[in-house]
Design an enzyme around this catalytic site. Structure first.
Site, mmCIF file in Angstrom:
data_model
loop_
_atom_site.group_PDB
_atom_site.id
_atom_site.type_symbol
_atom_site.label_atom_id
_atom_site.label_comp_id
_atom_site.label_asym_id
_atom_site.label_seq_id
_atom_site.Cartn_x
_atom_site.Cartn_y
_atom_site.Cartn_z
ATOM 1 N N HIS A 61 -54.799 -13.329 -64.014
ATOM 2 C CA HIS A 61 -56.139 -13.163 -63.451
ATOM 3 C C HIS A 61 -56.975 -14.431 -63.507
ATOM 4 C CE1 HIS A 61 -55.254 -9.009 -62.962
ATOM 5 N NE2 HIS A 61 -55.143 -8.787 -64.246
ATOM 6 N N PRO A 64 -71.673 -9.072 -63.141
ATOM 7 C CA PRO A 64 -72.840 -9.335 -63.944
ATOM 8 C C PRO A 64 -74.076 -9.397 -63.057
ATOM 9 C CG PRO A 64 -71.368 -11.245 -63.781
ATOM 10 C CD PRO A 64 -70.683 -10.087 -63.192
ATOM 11 N N GLU A 65 -75.169 -8.916 -63.560
ATOM 12 C CA GLU A 65 -76.447 -9.029 -62.868
ATOM 13 C C GLU A 65 -77.203 -10.231 -63.441
ATOM 14 O OE1 GLU A 65 -78.271 -5.087 -62.522
ATOM 15 O OE2 GLU A 65 -76.387 -4.220 -63.200
ATOM 16 N N ARG A 75 -60.583 -8.776 -59.984
ATOM 17 C CA ARG A 75 -60.601 -8.242 -58.631
ATOM 18 C C ARG A 75 -60.688 -9.316 -57.548
ATOM 19 N NH1 ARG A 75 -64.678 -3.260 -58.837
ATOM 20 N NH2 ARG A 75 -63.846 -2.846 -56.783
#
Length: 269
Positions: A90, A2-3, A109
């Site tokens: 996750h 996310p930015e 990730r």
DNA sequence: AACGAAACCTGCGCGC
DNA sequence: TGCGCGCAGGTTTCGT
């Protein structure tokens, strides 16, 4: 990750849901997320209340009684509150809060980071001391002085969070399109007028995205109900082989500084 | 000092 | 169907 707009959307939701709650326990399933000694991390935050949740650049900052919990979501970090599902592979950190609230950190990730700092020092120590000003606050003369010496693609400069914080791969493409500047231009070649325009475009793009709750592309979906609408406003990013909405030229996808980059060769000089 | 590439991870979609 | 490759809202570290 996310930015800035996506992090701000997450911040607002977390702030509404978690302010005033107290940490009662922490389960860590993947230790590398936590950049602290695990026992100290756990014993330090347990018992502390969440007074406020802030954001600087792309960092989320939980303001506690004595400490700041500083979180970076990187590419795919997400939070879930009281999910009705068993823990999945996750989900790497689970915070148990007062009033039976469970906060899960999910990160496919595993790139995300958490740091713990005292309230006295958190702005002056790593990682927040690395963080440049956001487009909303940055001094335009300072920005121009920085970029005019750099023999690097302007896109790479705008992605450098030490120089200016908040932009990521989506919004930097949109900012460069709005400012009509080609992503491959070297910092050295950017005029003061163009430099100022870049700041204005970044402010415009980011604030509009914040108002629309950010963008939802690819994997960054449905955490905390984050389904931003800004993707409907994208002019170039993801638009390869589509006509530019301004001039009709086919939008190209190129590579700049190793990042996928969308550009209109006619509009952007 | 500065710049490009590799590294950190996992999953997905595509071409053969 | 199965495998390999390239790619992904990011940043740090490692070479040259």
């Amino acid at each position: 990750m996310p930015e800035l707009p996506e992090v701000e959307t997450v911040r607002k939701i977390l702030s509404n849901q978690l302010t005033g709650l107290i940490f009662e326990g922490v389960d860590v399933y993947y230790e590398k997320i936590i950049h602290e000694d695990l026992n100290i991390f756990r014993s330090t935050i347990i018992g502390q209340k969440i007074h406020r949740i802030d954001r600087i650049g792309k960092y989320l900052i939980f303001i506690l009684d004595q400490n700041a919990l500083i979180i970076h979501l990187r590419m795919e970090g997400k939070f879930y509150i009281n999910p009705n599902e068993p823990i999945n592979k996750h989900e790497h950190v689970v915070f148990h809060l007062s009033h039976e609230v469970e906060l899960r950190y999910h990160d496919t990730r595993k790139f995300g980071t958490m740091h713990l700092r005292s309230l006295d020092h958190y702005l002056n120590t790593y990682p927040l001391n690395q963080c440049g000003q956001e487009p909303f606050d940055i001094d335009k003369d300072f920005f121009f002085e920085k970029i005019k010496k750099k023999n690097v693609a302007i896109k790479s400069i705008l992605l450098n969070q030490k120089i200016i914080s908040g932009l990521g791969n989506i919004y930097v493409d949109e900012t460069l399109f709005d400012a009509k500047i080609h992503p491959n231009r070297k910092g050295i070649s950017i005029t003061k007028y163009e430099s100022d325009q870049l700041i204005e475009s970044a402010k415009k793009i980011l604030s509009e995205a914040v108002n629309l709750g950010g963008s939802t592309i690819r994997s960054y979906t449905a955490s905390l109900g984050v389904t931003g609408l800004f993707q409907l406003k994208l002019m170039v990013h993801t638009k390869v082989n589509e006509p530019c909405q301004i001039c009709g030229t086919t939008i190209k996808k190129i590579r700049v500084g190793g990042r996928g980059t969308y550009v209109c060769d006619t509009c952007q000089k």
